[in-house]
Design a protein around this motif. Structure first.
Motif, PDB file in Angstrom:
ATOM      1  N   ALA A  88       0.827  -1.205   0.000  1.00 33.90           N
ATOM      2  CA  ALA A  88       0.000   0.000   0.000  1.00 33.90           C
ATOM      3  C   ALA A  88       0.868   1.264   0.000  1.00 33.90           C
ATOM      4  CB  ALA A  88      -0.934  -0.006   1.202  1.00 33.90           C
ATOM      5  N   SER A  89       1.914   1.246   0.812  1.00 36.09           N
ATOM      6  CA  SER A  89       2.810   2.405   0.873  1.00 36.09           C
ATOM      7  C   SER A  89       3.540   2.614  -0.449  1.00 36.09           C
ATOM      8  CB  SER A  89       3.841   2.226   1.995  1.00 36.09           C
ATOM      9  OG  SER A  89       3.209   2.186   3.252  1.00 36.09           O
ATOM     10  N   PHE A  90       3.976   1.515  -1.066  1.00 35.53           N
ATOM     11  CA  PHE A  90       4.731   1.647  -2.321  1.00 35.53           C
ATOM     12  C   PHE A  90       3.877   2.251  -3.427  1.00 35.53           C
ATOM     13  CE2 PHE A  90       6.379   0.057  -6.391  1.00 35.53           C
ATOM     14  CZ  PHE A  90       7.635   0.625  -6.345  1.00 35.53           C
ATOM     15  N   THR A  91       2.601   1.883  -3.479  1.00 35.53           N
ATOM     16  CA  THR A  91       1.745   2.459  -4.524  1.00 35.53           C
ATOM     17  C   THR A  91       1.605   3.976  -4.349  1.00 35.53           C
ATOM     18  OG1 THR A  91      -0.286   2.028  -3.247  1.00 35.53           O
ATOM     19  CG2 THR A  91       0.425   0.328  -4.795  1.00 35.53           C
ATOM     20  N   SER A  92       1.543   4.428  -3.104  1.00 37.40           N
ATOM     21  CA  SER A  92       1.458   5.869  -2.856  1.00 37.40           C
ATOM     22  C   SER A  92       2.783   6.558  -3.173  1.00 37.40           C
ATOM     23  CB  SER A  92       1.059   6.130  -1.400  1.00 37.40           C
ATOM     24  OG  SER A  92      -0.255   5.673  -1.147  1.00 37.40           O
TER      25      SER A  92
ATOM     26  N   ALA B 205      -1.900  18.684   8.495  1.00 34.56           N
ATOM     27  CA  ALA B 205      -1.800  17.806   9.664  1.00 34.56           C
ATOM     28  C   ALA B 205      -1.176  16.458   9.317  1.00 34.56           C
ATOM     29  CB  ALA B 205      -3.193  17.588  10.269  1.00 34.56           C
ATOM     30  N   HIS B 206      -1.238  16.065   8.040  1.00 37.19           N
ATOM     31  CA  HIS B 206      -0.755  14.743   7.642  1.00 37.19           C
ATOM     32  C   HIS B 206       0.763  14.691   7.436  1.00 37.19           C
ATOM     33  CE1 HIS B 206      -4.989  13.499   6.011  1.00 37.19           C
ATOM     34  NE2 HIS B 206      -4.940  13.620   7.324  1.00 37.19           N
ATOM     35  N   ILE B 207       1.454  15.840   7.533  1.00 36.15           N
ATOM     36  CA  ILE B 207       2.900  15.808   7.286  1.00 36.15           C
ATOM     37  C   ILE B 207       3.707  15.939   8.581  1.00 36.15           C
ATOM     38  CG2 ILE B 207       2.634  16.747   4.962  1.00 36.15           C
ATOM     39  CD1 ILE B 207       3.526  19.438   6.009  1.00 36.15           C
TER      40      ILE B 207
ATOM     41  N   SER C 248      -3.272  15.935  -7.181  1.00 40.20           N
ATOM     42  CA  SER C 248      -4.219  15.797  -6.072  1.00 40.20           C
ATOM     43  C   SER C 248      -5.110  14.576  -6.262  1.00 40.20           C
ATOM     44  CB  SER C 248      -5.082  17.056  -5.969  1.00 40.20           C
ATOM     45  OG  SER C 248      -4.289  18.202  -5.780  1.00 40.20           O
ATOM     46  N   SER C 249      -5.372  14.227  -7.521  1.00 35.97           N
ATOM     47  CA  SER C 249      -6.235  13.081  -7.823  1.00 35.97           C
ATOM     48  C   SER C 249      -5.587  11.753  -7.460  1.00 35.97           C
ATOM     49  CB  SER C 249      -6.613  13.071  -9.312  1.00 35.97           C
ATOM     50  OG  SER C 249      -5.448  13.068 -10.123  1.00 35.97           O
ATOM     51  N   ALA C 250      -4.285  11.767  -7.128  1.00 35.39           N
ATOM     52  CA  ALA C 250      -3.622  10.538  -6.693  1.00 35.39           C
ATOM     53  C   ALA C 250      -4.278   9.997  -5.428  1.00 35.39           C
ATOM     54  CB  ALA C 250      -2.136  10.802  -6.444  1.00 35.39           C
TER      55      ALA C 250
ATOM     56  N   SER D 297      -1.734  11.591   1.157  1.00 37.58           N
ATOM     57  CA  SER D 297      -2.089  12.960   1.487  1.00 37.58           C
ATOM     58  C   SER D 297      -0.859  13.762   1.916  1.00 37.58           C
ATOM     59  CB  SER D 297      -3.134  12.976   2.605  1.00 37.58           C
ATOM     60  OG  SER D 297      -3.473  14.287   2.969  1.00 37.58           O
ATOM     61  N   ALA D 298       0.012  13.140   2.710  1.00 35.53           N
ATOM     62  CA  ALA D 298       1.234  13.809   3.160  1.00 35.53           C
ATOM     63  C   ALA D 298       2.158  14.108   1.985  1.00 35.53           C
ATOM     64  CB  ALA D 298       1.957  12.935   4.187  1.00 35.53           C
TER      65      ALA D 298
END
Length: 309
Positions: free
Chosen positions: A93-97, A215-217, A266-268, A283-284
């Protein structure tokens, strides 16, 4: 240097204004959701049809220009896969982001900056690049999701449908087709598109600001650093190397590198939500890249103008 900064600052001030409006809840959250859809489905397609249908597309080596960008995306993709396999071992999941954050680009910021720095000529070159890169990047990203997120929502038909229904691609094809076949718009229609076009960039940039989540960073992780470094530093270098190797120069090279230096789309976040990516990380990445890109883009463009153009 001053000219570049003066061109960049209004773009990022508009993004900041969008974030400010969101923070004070003005007008309201529902307004910005509809405004973003209106910009995506009406204003930006109007801009692209208007600019492409009335522009001069002479003296642009489209094949080498577009190929340079695709080669850079391929190089970045291979590098990311190797880094993940032999160094950091990110979860799927992390790698796709991370991947989306490393190769995708914010359309609104790209078009706004191109228009501010290079005018209509640059905007036309940017639209040509978008026509081929938007579907290509969708295919690249969805392939990575199928490899690392094992989403059962991914099918060939769903990929094809997402590309065919993309209003920006449709607008580029319509505008480019009208230009190629020398079809002129009925004058009142052309004036209407011109008026709509003038609203596209400011409203699009405000929407970018509304989409930021500071807040996400707060928790900086190696995943976030990896994506930010590759997208804002390494990817522009890869695309510059690819462009020069393919004989691209002048304005097309400038637009090509500007494209490479863009923060991610942003659409990512939407694709991550639908196909099983890491939403908080995505989001971060979007927020951090957008905030840092004013510095990195300034430096990259100054170096490019000094040594390569």
């Amino acid at each position: 240097m001053e000219n570049i900064l003066f061109a960049l600052l209004p773009i990022f001030l508009l993004i900041s204004l969008g974030y400010f409006f969101k923070s004070i809840k003005f007008p309201n959250e529902e307004f910005w959701q509809y405004a973003d859809k209106f910009t995506y489905y009406v204003l930006f397609p109007s801009l692209l049809v208007y600019k492409l249908s009335t522009a001069s597309l002479d003296n642009i080596d489209g094949f080498n220009f577009v190929s340079s960008a695709l080669i850079a995306v391929l190089m970045a993709s291979v590098l990311l896969i190797l880094i993940n396999k032999f160094m950091f071992f990110f979860d799927g999941a992390s790698f796709t982001s991370i991947y989306q954050g490393s190769v995708r680009f914010n359309t609104y910021v790209f078009l706004a900056l191109t228009d501010a720095i290079y005018g209509d000529s640059g905007l036309v070159v940017a639209a040509l690049l978008m026509t081929f890169l938007i579907p290509s990047l969708n295919i690249f990203c969805i392939t990575i999701f199928s490899m690392y997120a094992s989403s059962d929502k991914i099918t060939f038909n769903s990929v094809l449908k997402s590309i065919i229904k993309n209003p920006l691609i449709i607008a580029c094809l319509i505008g480019g087709g009208m230009n190629y076949f020398d079809i002129s718009l009925f004058l009142p229609f052309e004036k209407t598109l011109s008026i709509l076009s003038s609203a596209a960039l400011p409203l699009g940039l405000l929407s970018v600001g509304v989409g930021l989540h500071l807040a996400h960073i707060k928790e900086v992780k190696i995943e976030l650093f990896t994506s930010v470094f590759i997208k804002l530093a390494l990817f522009p270098a890869l695309i510059l190397f690819s462009g020069i190797s393919m004989g691209v120069g002048g304005l097309p090279l400038m637009v090509l590198v500007l494209f490479g230096a863009m923060p991610t789309a942003s659409s990512a976040y939407i694709l991550a939500r639908e196909l099983g990516g890491d939403l908080k990380l995505m989001s971060a990445i979007i927020t951090t890249q957008t905030l840092l890109s004013i510095i990195t883009i300034s430096v990259i463009l100054m170096v490019l103008e000094e040594y390569f153009v």
